[in-house]
Write a protein that holds these residues in place. Structure first.
Motif, PDB file in Angstrom:
ATOM      1  N   GLU A   2     -16.262 -17.565  16.308  1.00 34.22           N
ATOM      2  CA  GLU A   2     -17.207 -17.338  17.404  1.00 34.22           C
ATOM      3  C   GLU A   2     -18.645 -17.441  16.887  1.00 34.22           C
ATOM      4  N   ALA A  59     -17.208 -20.512  24.916  1.00 31.42           N
ATOM      5  CA  ALA A  59     -17.351 -19.146  24.415  1.00 31.42           C
ATOM      6  C   ALA A  59     -16.280 -18.244  25.012  1.00 31.42           C
ATOM      7  N   ALA A  81     -21.371 -24.034  24.915  1.00 29.02           N
ATOM      8  CA  ALA A  81     -21.595 -22.731  25.558  1.00 29.02           C
ATOM      9  C   ALA A  81     -20.373 -22.331  26.383  1.00 29.02           C
ATOM     10  N   ALA A 139     -13.414 -16.026  23.045  1.00 33.06           N
ATOM     11  CA  ALA A 139     -13.285 -14.574  23.189  1.00 33.06           C
ATOM     12  C   ALA A 139     -11.858 -14.205  23.576  1.00 33.06           C
ATOM     13  N   GLU A 168     -24.181 -24.042  18.916  1.00 31.17           N
ATOM     14  CA  GLU A 168     -24.930 -24.095  20.171  1.00 31.17           C
ATOM     15  C   GLU A 168     -26.428 -24.134  19.894  1.00 31.17           C
ATOM     16  N   ASN A 189      -8.514 -23.931  21.770  1.00 31.10           N
ATOM     17  CA  ASN A 189      -9.868 -23.935  21.208  1.00 31.10           C
ATOM     18  C   ASN A 189     -10.055 -25.104  20.258  1.00 31.10           C
ATOM     19  N   ARG A 234     -19.469 -20.963  16.435  1.00 32.03           N
ATOM     20  CA  ARG A 234     -19.693 -21.607  17.723  1.00 32.03           C
ATOM     21  C   ARG A 234     -21.125 -21.350  18.204  1.00 32.03           C
ATOM     22  N   ALA A 235     -21.565 -20.109  18.075  1.00 34.13           N
ATOM     23  CA  ALA A 235     -22.923 -19.761  18.508  1.00 34.13           C
ATOM     24  C   ALA A 235     -23.957 -20.530  17.688  1.00 34.13           C
TER      25      ALA A 235
END
Lengths: 85, 241
Positions: free
Chosen positions: B62, B22, B19, B26, B69, A14, B65-66
């Motif tokens: 996470e 993602a 995107a 996860a 985006e 990541n 990250r969103a």
């Protein structure tokens, strides 16, 4: 323990991806600067303002990307620490 | 403008990249959760605590990250706004685009769009907007008590017309926004010569379209005023003040 190493290596993947994205955003930002200069030379004010906002927004994206990288670093550190806890 | 189009496309690609990771975000979090659960099972408390910390960090990652985006999407829209004027629209031919830039803000726009905000219904009626909706001012709170219901209704409508107007404007705004975006100056009035740089005979103020007055809101205010006028007329006819 194998599963801890798996966690660490997936975090590393990541981090790698985020670093690549950071380079991409940087290049987008430079491209935005070029377009902005061109617009300013043409004297198209309205488009220039909108593009200047876009450039600032890309700067914001770079900051967010850097924060994301740092967060992943912290996650990696916590996973690493669990080996020796 | 080609290079701005390219820029928008590049930002779109950057956003797509964000995107797409993602899934691996996860996966990392899930791996950490499983590891932490196993440690708990084995009774390795200290290890579990650290790994659970990693889980928390990965959840926050996470979320970050969103956010990234969304921020890239926003940057892309801003570039689109630079290309097309306000919001999305069909790409125009270059000569038409320059023509629109020059004409924007002049006589091709209706006066109420050109001149900016008129006084609001509230200001015209002297309604105090610091008093909440449907609240009465402290003084004369019950002054309407002795009037007939129709007059009270009209008085109340006048007092609250600001809110009523706002509500109607909110409801009808999407329709007018769509109409406004679809509005183009008449193309057959000015002959489009296929030359890249038509001589500039006048310079138009090159600003973005001024915000328009929603006519539905103004119709509501007019309707309320007419009702109040009728109420007063009836009262006078009956000999009351």
């Amino acid at each position: 323990m194998a599963s801890i190493d798996e966690v660490i290596s997936s975090i590393d993947a990541n981090t790698q991806a985020v670093s690549e994205i950071g380079a991409q955003i940087e290049s987008s930002k430079q491209q935005a600067e070029e377009v902005l200069t061109a617009l300013q030379q043409l004297g198209i004010e309205a488009a220039g303002h909108a593009l200047s906002a876009a450039k600032d927004q890309l700067e914001e994206c770079l900051t967010q990307n850097a924060a994301l990288a740092q967060k992943l670093e912290q996650a990696r550190g916590a996973a690493e620490a669990s080996k020796h806890a | 403008m080609t290079s701005a189009h390219e820029l928008a496309g590049k930002i779109e690609a950057d956003k797509e990249q964000v995107a797409q990771i993602a899934g691996q975000f996860a996966a990392a979090k899930q791996a950490a959760e499983e590891a932490a659960a196993k440690m708990r099972e084995l009774g390795a408390e200290g290890m579990a605590v650290s790994m659970e910390q990693a889980v928390t960090e990965l959840e926050e990652a996470e979320s970050g990250r969103a956010t990234l985006e969304g921020s890239l999407e926003k940057a892309r829209w801003q570039v689109m706004a630079a290309i097309h004027g306000i919001g999305p629209g069909a790409p125009k031919a270059p000569s038409q685009e320059k023509m629109d830039e020059r004409l924007g803000g002049l006589d091709v726009m209706p006066p109420h769009e050109r001149h900016g905000r008129n006084p609001t219904g509230d200001e015209l009626m002297g309604i105090d907007s610091s008093v909440g909706p449907f609240q009465k001012e402290h003084e004369n709170a019950n002054a309407d008590r002795n009037l007939n219901p129709f007059a009270r209704g009209a008085r109340s409508a006048v007092r609250n017309s600001g809110d009523f107007k706002q509500a109607v404007e909110e409801l009808s705004k999407p329709a007018f926004t769509t109409m406004k975006n679809g509005w183009k100056p008449p193309t057959d009035t000015y002959p489009t010569v296929g030359v890249a740089e038509p001589a500039a005979t006048f310079t138009a103020p090159q600003q973005v379209q001024a915000d328009f007055q929603n006519p539905m809101g103004n119709l509501v205010v007019v309707a309320v005023l007419v009702t109040d006028w009728a109420a007063r007329g009836i009262r006078n006819w009956r000999g009351k003040s």
